[in-house]
Scaffold this motif. Structure first.
Motif, short mmCIF file in Angstrom:
data_model
loop_
_atom_site.label_atom_id
_atom_site.label_comp_id
_atom_site.label_asym_id
_atom_site.label_seq_id
_atom_site.Cartn_x
_atom_site.Cartn_y
_atom_site.Cartn_z
N LYS A 73 24.73 52.57 21.02
CA LYS A 73 24.49 54.00 21.20
C LYS A 73 23.57 54.25 22.40
O LYS A 73 23.82 55.17 23.19
CB LYS A 73 23.89 54.61 19.94
CG LYS A 73 23.74 56.10 20.03
CD LYS A 73 23.22 56.69 18.73
CE LYS A 73 23.15 58.21 18.82
NZ LYS A 73 22.58 58.81 17.62
N ILE A 76 25.54 53.77 25.64
CA ILE A 76 26.48 54.87 25.90
C ILE A 76 25.71 56.11 26.36
O ILE A 76 26.15 56.81 27.28
CB ILE A 76 27.35 55.15 24.66
CG1 ILE A 76 28.24 53.93 24.36
CG2 ILE A 76 28.22 56.39 24.89
CD1 ILE A 76 28.96 54.00 23.01
N ALA A 77 24.57 56.37 25.76
CA ALA A 77 23.74 57.49 26.21
C ALA A 77 23.28 57.28 27.66
O ALA A 77 23.28 58.23 28.46
CB ALA A 77 22.53 57.66 25.29
N SER A 78 22.95 56.06 28.01
CA SER A 78 22.55 55.74 29.38
C SER A 78 23.71 55.94 30.34
O SER A 78 23.51 56.44 31.45
CB SER A 78 22.06 54.29 29.48
OG SER A 78 20.90 54.11 28.70
N SER A 80 26.08 58.07 30.08
CA SER A 80 26.30 59.51 30.28
C SER A 80 25.33 60.11 31.29
O SER A 80 25.64 61.12 31.92
CB SER A 80 26.21 60.26 28.95
OG SER A 80 24.89 60.40 28.53
N ALA A 81 24.17 59.50 31.45
CA ALA A 81 23.15 60.03 32.36
C ALA A 81 23.38 59.63 33.81
O ALA A 81 22.74 60.19 34.71
CB ALA A 81 21.77 59.57 31.91
N LYS A 87 33.23 58.22 34.07
CA LYS A 87 32.48 57.26 33.27
C LYS A 87 33.45 56.45 32.42
O LYS A 87 34.23 57.00 31.64
CB LYS A 87 31.47 57.99 32.40
CG LYS A 87 30.38 58.64 33.25
CD LYS A 87 29.55 59.62 32.47
CE LYS A 87 28.44 60.22 33.27
NZ LYS A 87 28.73 60.71 34.58
N TRP A 111 30.54 58.29 19.56
CA TRP A 111 29.49 58.35 20.59
C TRP A 111 30.11 58.53 21.97
O TRP A 111 29.60 59.31 22.78
CB TRP A 111 28.63 57.10 20.55
CG TRP A 111 27.82 56.94 19.31
CD1 TRP A 111 27.27 57.93 18.53
CD2 TRP A 111 27.46 55.70 18.69
NE1 TRP A 111 26.60 57.38 17.47
CE2 TRP A 111 26.70 56.01 17.53
CE3 TRP A 111 27.71 54.37 18.98
CZ2 TRP A 111 26.18 55.03 16.69
CZ3 TRP A 111 27.20 53.40 18.14
CH2 TRP A 111 26.44 53.73 17.02
N TYR A 114 31.08 62.13 22.23
CA TYR A 114 29.90 62.99 22.29
C TYR A 114 29.23 62.94 23.66
O TYR A 114 28.79 63.95 24.20
CB TYR A 114 28.90 62.61 21.19
CG TYR A 114 27.62 63.38 21.25
CD1 TYR A 114 27.55 64.67 20.71
CD2 TYR A 114 26.48 62.85 21.83
CE1 TYR A 114 26.37 65.41 20.77
CE2 TYR A 114 25.30 63.58 21.89
CZ TYR A 114 25.26 64.85 21.36
OH TYR A 114 24.09 65.57 21.44
N TYR A 115 29.12 61.74 24.22
CA TYR A 115 28.41 61.57 25.48
C TYR A 115 29.29 61.74 26.71
O TYR A 115 28.87 61.48 27.83
CB TYR A 115 27.71 60.20 25.52
CG TYR A 115 26.47 60.16 24.65
CD1 TYR A 115 25.32 60.87 25.01
CD2 TYR A 115 26.44 59.44 23.48
CE1 TYR A 115 24.18 60.84 24.23
CE2 TYR A 115 25.30 59.40 22.68
CZ TYR A 115 24.19 60.11 23.07
OH TYR A 115 23.06 60.09 22.29
#
Length: 184
Positions: A73, A76-78, A80-81, A87, A111, A114-115
């Motif tokens: 998680k 994946i959040a990283s 998205s940034a 991506k 995830w 979402y991201y």
């Protein structure tokens, strides 16, 4: 207060840096020395290390050393940034999850959705479950060579590719094949 420019992606790395700084401060190091040391840190191969594909100049993030639900998680959040147009997330099975394995592999797809991941490419029986939750472009690959052939056909300068999976899946071989002599 000291400003630090971390050269490792991810909010989780900021939290790690805070913890390291607190320990160093407790041990008596000066804030300027702590900041200097943190700003010199670089990621190791397989642990969010960044490369550029020599042909397309796409950004590659190698997080192939290990995978757990929490690290998946965070990665994946990283992803998205990252300030890139497209991506791409490449995942292989997460090991040692026992009876919760199906649940956590489904979460990968949620995830990714979402991201804002654009492409989700998977390898492994469990990772296939992620695609059922993902509405972007996705594909299951049976071999690393097929995955690499497809990836090389779509990579471009404004793309970031995150490669993540348990060590047993050997996705580091994909990274090595993509970056060639720059792989360290």
């Amino acid at each position: 207060m000291q400003r630090v420019n971390l050269r490792m992606p991810g909010e989780h790395q900021v939290m790690n840096a805070h913890a390291a700084a607190a320990i160093a401060h407790h041990l008596g190091l000066e804030p300027s020395k702590i900041a200097d040391g943190l700003s010199k840190l670089t990621a190791y191969r397989g642990r969010m290390k960044r490369y550029f594909d020599p042909d397309t100049k796409a950004l590659l993030i190698d997080d192939s050393y290990n995978a757990s639900p929490e690290s998946m998680k965070a990665a994946i959040a990283s992803l998205s940034a990252v300030k890139k147009k497209d991506k791409c997330l490449i995942v292989a099975d997460m090991g040692e999850l026992g009876a919760q394995s199906d649940y956590w592999h489904v979460q990968i797809g949620k995830w990714a959705e979402y991201y804002g991941v654009d492409y989700l490419f998977v390898m492994g029986d469990k990772s296939k479950l992620a695609l059922k939750q993902f509405t972007g472009s996705g594909c299951i690959f049976q071999s690393k060579s097929a995955l690499l052939a497809h990836l090389k056909g779509i990579m471009h300068k404004d793309m970031v590719v995150l490669i993540k999976g348990s060590r047993v899946c050997q996705l580091d071989e994909c990274v090595r094949d993509l970056v060639g002599t720059d792989y360290e």
